[in-house]
Design an enzyme around this catalytic site. Structure first.
Site, short mmCIF file in Angstrom:
data_model
loop_
_atom_site.label_atom_id
_atom_site.label_comp_id
_atom_site.label_asym_id
_atom_site.label_seq_id
_atom_site.Cartn_x
_atom_site.Cartn_y
_atom_site.Cartn_z
N ARG A 7 0.84 -1.20 0.00
CA ARG A 7 0.00 0.00 0.00
C ARG A 7 0.88 1.25 0.00
NH1 ARG A 7 -1.79 0.92 4.30
NH2 ARG A 7 -1.18 -0.89 5.53
N SER A 20 -1.46 -3.37 10.39
CA SER A 20 -1.09 -4.26 9.29
C SER A 20 0.16 -5.08 9.65
CB SER A 20 -0.81 -3.45 8.04
OG SER A 20 -1.95 -2.68 7.73
N ARG A 48 2.11 -12.16 -0.32
CA ARG A 48 0.81 -12.56 0.24
C ARG A 48 0.21 -13.74 -0.49
NH1 ARG A 48 -1.76 -8.72 4.16
NH2 ARG A 48 -0.12 -7.18 4.51
N HIS A 105 -10.73 -2.27 11.30
CA HIS A 105 -9.62 -3.11 10.84
C HIS A 105 -9.41 -4.21 11.88
CE1 HIS A 105 -5.13 -3.20 9.37
NE2 HIS A 105 -5.86 -4.08 8.75
N ASP A 146 -9.40 -9.63 8.90
CA ASP A 146 -8.91 -8.28 8.58
C ASP A 146 -9.93 -7.17 8.80
OD1 ASP A 146 -6.57 -6.83 7.57
OD2 ASP A 146 -7.77 -6.38 5.80
P1 GTP Z 1 -2.58 -7.43 7.53
O1 GTP Z 1 -3.08 -8.52 6.63
O2 GTP Z 1 -1.44 -6.66 6.93
O3 GTP Z 1 -3.64 -6.51 8.03
O4 GTP Z 1 -1.86 -8.12 8.77
P2 GTP Z 1 -2.22 -9.11 9.98
O5 GTP Z 1 -2.48 -8.29 11.20
O6 GTP Z 1 -3.23 -10.12 9.60
O7 GTP Z 1 -0.81 -9.80 10.21
P3 GTP Z 1 -0.36 -11.32 10.37
O8 GTP Z 1 -1.23 -12.13 11.29
O9 GTP Z 1 -0.18 -11.87 9.01
O10 GTP Z 1 1.06 -11.14 11.09
C1 GTP Z 1 2.20 -10.85 10.42
C2 GTP Z 1 3.45 -11.00 11.23
O11 GTP Z 1 3.27 -10.99 12.66
C3 GTP Z 1 4.15 -12.30 10.90
O12 GTP Z 1 5.51 -12.02 10.73
C4 GTP Z 1 3.90 -13.14 12.12
O13 GTP Z 1 4.86 -14.14 12.27
C5 GTP Z 1 3.92 -12.11 13.24
N1 GTP Z 1 3.13 -12.58 14.41
C6 GTP Z 1 1.82 -12.87 14.45
N2 GTP Z 1 1.43 -13.27 15.68
C7 GTP Z 1 2.53 -13.21 16.46
C8 GTP Z 1 2.77 -13.49 17.85
O14 GTP Z 1 1.89 -13.88 18.62
N3 GTP Z 1 4.05 -13.31 18.30
C9 GTP Z 1 5.05 -12.88 17.48
N4 GTP Z 1 6.25 -12.72 17.99
N5 GTP Z 1 4.86 -12.62 16.17
C10 GTP Z 1 3.62 -12.76 15.66
C1 SPV Z 2 -3.00 -4.32 5.29
O1 SPV Z 2 -2.01 -3.69 4.86
O2 SPV Z 2 -3.54 -4.02 6.38
C2 SPV Z 2 -3.55 -5.44 4.53
C3 SPV Z 2 -2.98 -5.72 3.19
O3 SPV Z 2 -4.46 -6.10 4.99
S1 SPV Z 2 -3.65 -4.69 1.95
O4 SPV Z 2 -4.87 -5.32 1.44
O5 SPV Z 2 -2.65 -4.57 0.87
O6 SPV Z 2 -3.97 -3.40 2.48
MN MN Z 3 -5.13 -5.32 7.00
#
Ligand code: GTP
Ligand code: SPV
Ligand code: MN
Length: 583
Positions: free
Chosen positions: A70, A249, A367, A227, A278
């Site tokens: 983004r 994010s 992704r 979000h 999300d």
């Molecule tokens: P968007 O799709 O961008 O909105 O992100 P999201 O909030 O869904 O992020 P996601 O769950 O994919 O987390 C991304 C990162 O956070 C990865 O590198 C994971 O390994 C890390 N992560 C998630 N949960 C934990 C946790 O409980 N502990 C740690 N140390 N890292 C975490």
């Molecule tokens: C975020 O950035 O919070 C996402 C990925 O969930 S995107 O759809 O590219 O915004």
């Molecule tokens: Mn997101």
């Protein structure tokens, strides 16, 4: 003309003339159509077929190397009054913005096909759902929207019944970062996006509609567009709870939404189900509770870090019918990313032979796009037209220091203050520097379609609209020790914190009053079979008075940036915490 809705028919015609598209194609959402798009994408080189033995019907798309996330600095909220967009947004005068965008769109689809994607955000029969139409010249966007939304004929029929929809116009343009803008016109329910084919910039149902336009609309109509992930927690006694959680994010929403509890919890009968990862739309029900739907139908999740020991449910989804964007490949054409396993990839995210000297093999914001129905923990309640009732709201972020593992708000307004002032380290989900701590209120800094002061006021006002609101908590899985290691094991072990939160909702778990909120003592957290030193847990649950005094000073300065639109209730709650700390 393929619709009885005249406004839609006229708009498609008008866009076709502006962009001078060769052809117009109305997406119907059928399986045959899906297949023919995949075929076309393979033919034109936008897709590479991944190993059909290990990953049937999975495709790899490599985006332009300068179009990988983004672009917050190129994202605008175009309200009549600049003040309505607030200091949290970039603003442009709507007339000027339309002119700028229409100049870019002029003739941009010459020689190309214009795809019309009618979509519904949320279950097709839910009164909470809202429809939109995205016009795009990208077949890759069509295939992502097919997985991420309910798209095609069913959505079009609903649009024809209701007569209203959000208009989203998108072209990948020349992918020139100098000719890239993501414009929102919340008063007109219009989106115009040019020059990027990536994620939230291009899949207009997601951040542009379901967060920026929807948050604006939600304020007018008395609901919330957030979000947030939504997860179900069933206790051993069989009681079903739902929790919504906002993390910025790439800060753990997908992971928490698909959590698999530790062994002992599974034996006891705890069960976690996934409603969304999300976005969450919530509105007050007649019972005074907040009822939530996940407006999306799929996951656009961060690939790096997804592995058997961190998020097995996510990994299990990704062996068929998945689009991978900007991941690496093994020698036998399987998708690969950092953290997956110890194989060495053969080809990196730019299609080059893998060389560690070029940096990570998979882009840090690479992704997967996959239907939610492929998730082993997918909750059938995701399809409920009425949504699910939310018991707890959780705010969190990445904070290496100070912020404790878990903290419960004293009351709703205190919860709004906690959400409004969450800070987190920036991640690769947006272009720019990574690891910089910034305030990201309700994880909505990049996504709130209006002035944050008004937004917090709207949150405060939910008390008048619903008399049985969820309890509010903050969590922090990301505290680090002196050696830079994470202090809390995270992932599945986060269940231990969820158990305390659910206990608080049921009135069975203990909390003690601290200066900053209601917190568990170390003994209130279930540590059975947990490999964690007791003094580490104590440290994770400590309130550092000096640090919090400084934090509150910084919070006060932050609120002041939003001027007199900030609700007084937030200052009152901040004053309470300050008084507690100094006494
Ligand atoms: P968007 O799709 O961008 O909105 O992100 P999201 O909030 O869904 O992020 P996601 O769950 O994919 O987390 C991304 C990162 O956070 C990865 O590198 C994971 O390994 C890390 N992560 C998630 N949960 C934990 C946790 O409980 N502990 C740690 N140390 N890292 C975490
Ligand atoms: C975020 O950035 O919070 C996402 C990925 O969930 S995107 O759809 O590219 O915004
Ligand atoms: Mn997101």
């Amino acid at each position: 003309m393929s619709t009885s809705n005249q406004v839609l028919a006229d708009w498609v015609q008008e866009v076709a003339e502006l962009t001078q598209a060769d052809d117009i194609y109305w997406c119907n959402g059928s399986a045959a159509e899906d297949e023919s798009f995949n075929h076309q994408l393979l033919e034109d080189g936008s897709y590479k077929r991944l190993n059909p033995e290990t990953h049937p019907n999975c495709y790899l798309h490599l985006s332009d190397p300068k179009d990988v996330a983004r672009v917050e600095h190129l994202t605008f909220i175009c309200t009549q009054q600049a003040s309505d967009a607030g200091p949290n947004n970039h603003w442009m005068d709507p007339q000027q913005a339309h002119k700028k965008m229409d100049d870019l769109f002029k003739g941009c689809m010459k020689g190309r096909t214009l795809y019309v994607i009618p979509y519904c955000m949320g279950p097709i029969d839910s009164p909470i759902s809202r429809c939109g139409v995205e016009i795009t010249d990208s077949a890759y966007v069509v295939q992502n929207m097919r997985l991420m939304t309910r798209m095609g004929d069913e959505a079009l029929r609903r649009i024809e019944r209701e007569g209203t929809f959000v208009k989203g116009l998108h072209s990948t343009g020349e992918l020139d970062p100098e000719r890239r803008f993501i414009m929102h016109f919340p008063e007109e329910r219009v989106i115009k996006s040019y020059g990027s084919g990536y994620g939230g910039n291009a899949l207009l149902g997601k951040k542009c509609h379901a967060l920026r336009i929807a948050s604006y609309q939600a304020k007018d109509e008395g609901w919330l567009a957030e979000h947030m992930l939504i997860l179900g927690i069933k206790t051993p006694a069989g009681k079903q709870h739902y929790v919504a959680a906002a993390f910025p994010s790439a800060c753990g929403k997908t992971n928490l939404a698909m959590l698999i509890p530790p062994e002992g919890y599974l034996q006891d009968g705890w069960e976690i189900t996934t409603v969304g990862d999300d976005i969450c739309w919530m509105r007050p029900g007649e019972d005074g509770r907040l009822w939530a739907i996940n407006p999306e139908a799929g996951f656009f999740g961060v690939a790096p870090g997804t592995a058997k020991d961190t998020n097995p449910n996510a990994l299990a989804m990704l062996y068929q019918d998945t689009i991978f964007t900007n991941v690496a490949q093994t020698a036998d054409e399987q998708p690969w990313w950092e953290g997956l396993d110890d194989r060495v990839p053969a080809i990196d995210w730019q299609g080059r032979p893998y060389d560690p000297a070029n940096g990570p093999a998979a882009h840090p914001n690479s992704r997967f796009t996959v239907s939610a129905k492929r998730c082993p923990s997918y909750s059938p309640a995701s399809e409920d037209a009425s949504g699910v009732p939310i018991d707890a709201i959780i705010f969190g972020g990445r904070r290496a220091s100070l912020v404790p593992l878990v903290n419960e708000a004293r009351n709703w307004n205190h919860g709004v203050l906690m959400g409004a002032t969450v800070a987190s380290e920036t991640t690769a989900a947006a272009t720019g520097k990574v690891g910089v701590v910034r305030r990201d209120p309700m994880a909505m800094k990049p996504f709130c379609g209006y002035h944050f002061g008004d937004y917090w006021g709207h949150w405060v006002s939910m008390q008048e609209k619903a008399n049985n609101l969820p309890k509010v908590f903050t969590v922090n899985w990301f505290r680090k020790d002196e050696d830079g290691g994470f202090m809390w094991p995270g992932f599945g072990e986060n269940m231990r914190v969820l158990e305390w939160i659910i206990g608080r909702c049921q009135g069975t778990a203990e909390a003690h009053e601290t200066a900053i909120g209601l917190m568990p003592k170390a003994s209130d957290i279930n540590t059975e079979n947990l490999d964690l030193d007791s003094d580490v847990l104590e440290a994770l649950l400590a309130v550092e008075a000096n640090g919090w005094q400084q934090e509150n000073q910084s919070v006060a300065e932050f609120l002041q940036e939003y001027g007199d639109r900030v609700p007084q209730a937030l200052y009152d709650e901040l004053a309470k915490s300050e008084k507690n700390l100094s006494s």
